[in-house]
Design an enzyme around this catalytic site. Structure first.
Site, mmCIF file in Angstrom:
data_model
loop_
_atom_site.group_PDB
_atom_site.id
_atom_site.type_symbol
_atom_site.label_atom_id
_atom_site.label_comp_id
_atom_site.label_asym_id
_atom_site.label_seq_id
_atom_site.Cartn_x
_atom_site.Cartn_y
_atom_site.Cartn_z
ATOM 1 C CD GLU A 280 -1.950 0.737 -7.075
ATOM 2 O OE1 GLU A 280 -1.152 1.559 -6.613
ATOM 3 O OE2 GLU A 280 -2.945 1.040 -7.759
ATOM 4 C CG ASP A 359 -7.375 4.851 -7.568
ATOM 5 O OD1 ASP A 359 -7.197 5.524 -6.546
ATOM 6 O OD2 ASP A 359 -6.448 4.516 -8.334
ATOM 7 C CD GLU A 387 -3.712 9.121 -9.225
ATOM 8 O OE1 GLU A 387 -3.821 9.044 -7.988
ATOM 9 O OE2 GLU A 387 -3.394 8.156 -9.936
HETATM 10 O O1 GCW Z 1 -4.560 5.991 -7.505
HETATM 11 C C1 GCW Z 1 -3.465 5.169 -7.307
HETATM 12 C C2 GCW Z 1 -2.295 5.968 -7.764
HETATM 13 C C3 GCW Z 1 -0.980 5.467 -7.224
HETATM 14 C C4 GCW Z 1 -1.093 5.374 -5.697
HETATM 15 C C5 GCW Z 1 -2.251 4.434 -5.365
HETATM 16 C C6 GCW Z 1 -2.485 4.329 -3.868
HETATM 17 C C7 GCW Z 1 0.617 5.692 -4.064
HETATM 18 O O2 GCW Z 1 -2.278 5.985 -9.170
HETATM 19 O O3 GCW Z 1 0.023 6.371 -7.601
HETATM 20 O O4 GCW Z 1 0.112 4.937 -5.113
HETATM 21 O O5 GCW Z 1 -3.439 4.928 -5.935
HETATM 22 O O6 GCW Z 1 -3.434 4.931 -3.386
HETATM 23 O O7 GCW Z 1 -1.764 3.626 -3.192
#
Ligand code: GCW
Length: 676
Positions: A280, A359, A387
């Site tokens: 990311e 995720d 989240e």
């Molecule tokens: O699920 C995603 C989140 C990000 C997070 C990423 C991760 C810290 O939206 O906010 O970043 O995973 O796990 O690295």
């Protein structure tokens, strides 16, 4: 204070008739060891101490080498005395908390040897040095940021000495309470800062901030918890004055060696580094044409002289996937990046993998690397901070899901125990370096976790780490009993019932059957069916007028299913033998497909969404009955959250049902209202 399960009051109440002594015969090393024990347990917990062991009601007996695990303990009855036996102070402490739990719950003394399922039981905070928390839903960071008027005056800030420019909160009272809560459920590792390491976060590893880190580490140490830091992989360039962060460059290696030397001179038992690299947008070894084993092992080498660990996240994927391309599949990314590196990681490097391939969604199959990797230390990662699970507004007892993932059968015939939790140890380079990690869910909010019921997830996560086989139901019974100690049985069972069904309820009104996402982009709360559909993040549901779901079969889809063991692959390849809860994760399914229970896909979607909402309506009614039976502030907070949850569930129900009604043109066979 919001009712934390083991607050001071509870400890004092439960221990009112107990006195403690150390059995002198077994406290080897004399006064030094005894003093150590006293400062670790007695002082923190303020236990009544009896000098004559014969007169004490509880005897703490430390016997080095008695059990295989240094964290294990055993309780036994000797006349009217309870004896806690353990190799180490930490073992005694865990035994003490077990005894306390049993006393509060009024259960019979459990005299079995109790030893943790996983050696590493970790919480990863995504706290940032400005006091905010990435994906945090419970107020500001308890570690960083300036205290301000929003902080809860009941909980801490008594001893805050804050000067301008300081990034630490120094709220010792709150940190001690937190450390005690964590220790009471067996957590033994905490990483303080966000894995997206920015601004001063990058400098936490430098002498400028090490005293601040040490203040926290010192508190944690007293509770058997090691402190870790997330690092920015490009630190050599960003703060080291170098023009590269290439892991094979000797200057880069020197930089990290120096960082480690500095850290360990201040914090001799520092746990190690947590790393998000090439993910990311974060920097990583790929930038220099190096693989992730080269990147991780370089850090492993630097920290090795001090016994530290490198926890390397496998959340690596190409963020630029295009929805028009049906062959590229984000679910395959971790496997593609890391399966070829099995056996290449150093003994003190651990691969931390999210439980599923995408995720932290409401329903995902297991990450296929578990069981596939045979010579790599691994940790399974969860997200206590909710989240994608309702932001600690909607009640959602995720321990149910975590238990399932830990006990997921990988179906590798050649493994002694093919269930994921056991696989971690069997396939490790060093079985002492495996475990679980989870994104933390506390902040400065009144009840620590916004919705007080979200505390059950923190409690449950710890208990599940300690015993991968303890059922979510048993854990929840404990949590309710320990938290609502003063409430009658009926009240406790009402609370239990709401929390117990909440994970399924939430899953029912969100994206259907494992297809995932459909959340408001970036924010990730509330529905947006097509919010991510044409985005680059690889989170598509591919709904059209005929069906919905991602074809990940080997025959016609992305081939992801082929990454599992042969047995699991062939089960998942066949739509009829795929578990319904994840069927749309693995298959593109026509709306008129009939499941084994005789229901079509489209009717299943409608039913789940009507049922999910109806459950929340029932929660609201049931919760109203506990008014006056529990702490008023807790009652009000949960009531407020339930109000929001009801609105959330309604949005989800109607938007999802309407979307699929418009796509399929098939009406609900019960004739319920679906908006056009
Ligand atoms: O699920 C995603 C989140 C990000 C997070 C990423 C991760 C810290 O939206 O906010 O970043 O995973 O796990 O690295």
């Amino acid at each position: 204070m919001g009712k934390a399960w083991l607050n001071n009051r509870l400890i004092h109440k439960a221990m009112a008739n107990d006195s403690f002594a150390f059995s002198p015969a077994t406290v080897a090393g004399g006064d030094a060891v005894r003093l150590q024990l006293e400062s670790d347990i007695v002082n923190w917990l303020k236990l009544p101490l009896e000098l004559d062991p014969e007169k004490a009601t509880v005897v703490l007996q430390k016997q080095a080498g008695k059990f295989d695990s240094d964290e294990a303990f055993q309780l036994s009855q000797k006349g009217s005395q309870v004896v806690i036996t353990a190799n180490t102070t930490n073992g005694l402490m865990y035994g003490f908390y077990e005894l306390l739990r049993e006393k509060v719950m009024g259960t019979k003394l459990n005299t079995d040897l109790q030893s943790p399922s996983q050696p590493l039981r970790m919480i990863d905070h995504w706290d940032q040095t400005d006091g905010s928390i990435e994906r945090g839903y419970a107020g500001a960071s308890i570690f960083f940021g300036k205290p301000d008027k929003l902080d809860n005056p009941d909980v801490g800030n008594f001893d805050v000495k804050h000067i301008d420019g300081d990034i630490f909160r120094h709220d010792r009272t709150r940190m001690i309470t937190y450390a005690r809560m964590l220790a009471s459920v067996g957590i033994n590792a905490v990483s303080l800062n966000n894995v997206n390491v920015r601004e001063q976060g990058i400098e936490l590893i430098t002498p400028k901030y090490l005293d601040g880190v040490d203040e926290i580490a010192t508190i944690f140490r007293g509770f058997g918890i090691k402190t870790y830091l997330a690092i920015n992989w490009a630190a050599p360039k960003l703060i080291g004055g170098l023009d590269t962060s290439d892991p094979v460059d000797p200057k880069v290696q020197e930089f990290w060696a120096k960082v480690c030397k500095n850290i360990y001179s201040v914090i001799p038992d520092f746990g190690g580094f947590l790393v998000k690299a090439d993910s990311e947008g974060e920097p990583g070894p790929y930038q220099y044409g190096r693989d992730h084993a080269q990147g991780a092992n370089m850090l492993g080498q630097a920290i090795k002289p001090y016994g530290g660990l490198v926890i390397w996240r496998a959340f690596v994927y190409n963020a630029h996937q295009d929805w028009r391309d049906r062959k590229t599949d984000r679910a395959k990314a971790a496997y593609n990046n890391f399966a070829p590196l099995d056996g290449h990681f150093a003994d003190n490097v651990i691969l931390q993998m999210k439980f599923g391939p995408i995720d932290f969604q409401t329903a995902e199959p297991l990450q296929p690397l578990f069981g596939k990797l045979r010579n790599t230390n691994q940790m399974m990662e969860f997200e206590i901070s909710a989240e994608y699970l309702g932001h600690q507004i909607d009640v959602n007892y995720a321990v149910k899901q975590w238990y399932k993932m830990l006990n997921y059968d990988t179906k590798y015939d050649d493994l002694k125990d093919p269930h994921a939790g056991a696989v971690l140890k069997e396939t490790a380079v060093n079985p002492a370096h495996t475990g679980m990690a989870a994104v933390g869910n506390v902040g400065m909010s009144e009840h620590w976790t916004n919705n007080p019921l979200a505390q059950a997830n923190l409690y449950g996560y710890g208990r599940l780490c300690w015993n991968n086989q303890e059922t979510p139901e048993d854990i929840l019974h404990e949590w309710v009993a320990l938290t609502f100690t003063e409430s009658d049985n009926k009240t406790q069972s009402t609370i239990y019932k709401i929390v117990d069904t909440s994970n399924e309820t939430y899953r029912d009104y969100c994206a259907p059957l494992g297809v995932g996402f459909m959340v408001v982009p970036h924010y990730h709360y509330g529905p947006s069916v097509n919010g991510y559909e044409y985005d680059r993040w690889g989170t598509y549901h591919f709904a059209d007028r005929n069906g919905v779901g991602v074809d990940r079969t080997m025959a016609t889809g992305s081939g992801f299913i082929g990454m599992y063991s042969d047995k699991l692959s062939s089960e998942y390849e066949n739509l009829d033998t795929t578990p319904e809860s994840v069927v749309l994760f693995l298959h593109h399914v026509p709306y008129d497909h009939v499941f084994a229970n005789g229901k079509t896909l489209i009717q299943t979607i409608y039913d789940l969404h009507f049922q999910g909402y109806a459950n929340v309506e029932q929660y609201v009614k049931d919760w109203a009955t506990v008014s006056g039976k529990i702490d008023d502030r807790v009652f009000e907070s949960v009531s407020d959250c339930l109000k929001q949850q009801l609105a959330d569930a309604l949005e989800w129900r109607d938007q999802v049902n309407t979307y699929f009604y418009r796509m399929s043109g098939v009406p609900d066979d019960q004739g319920r209202l679906i908006y056009e």
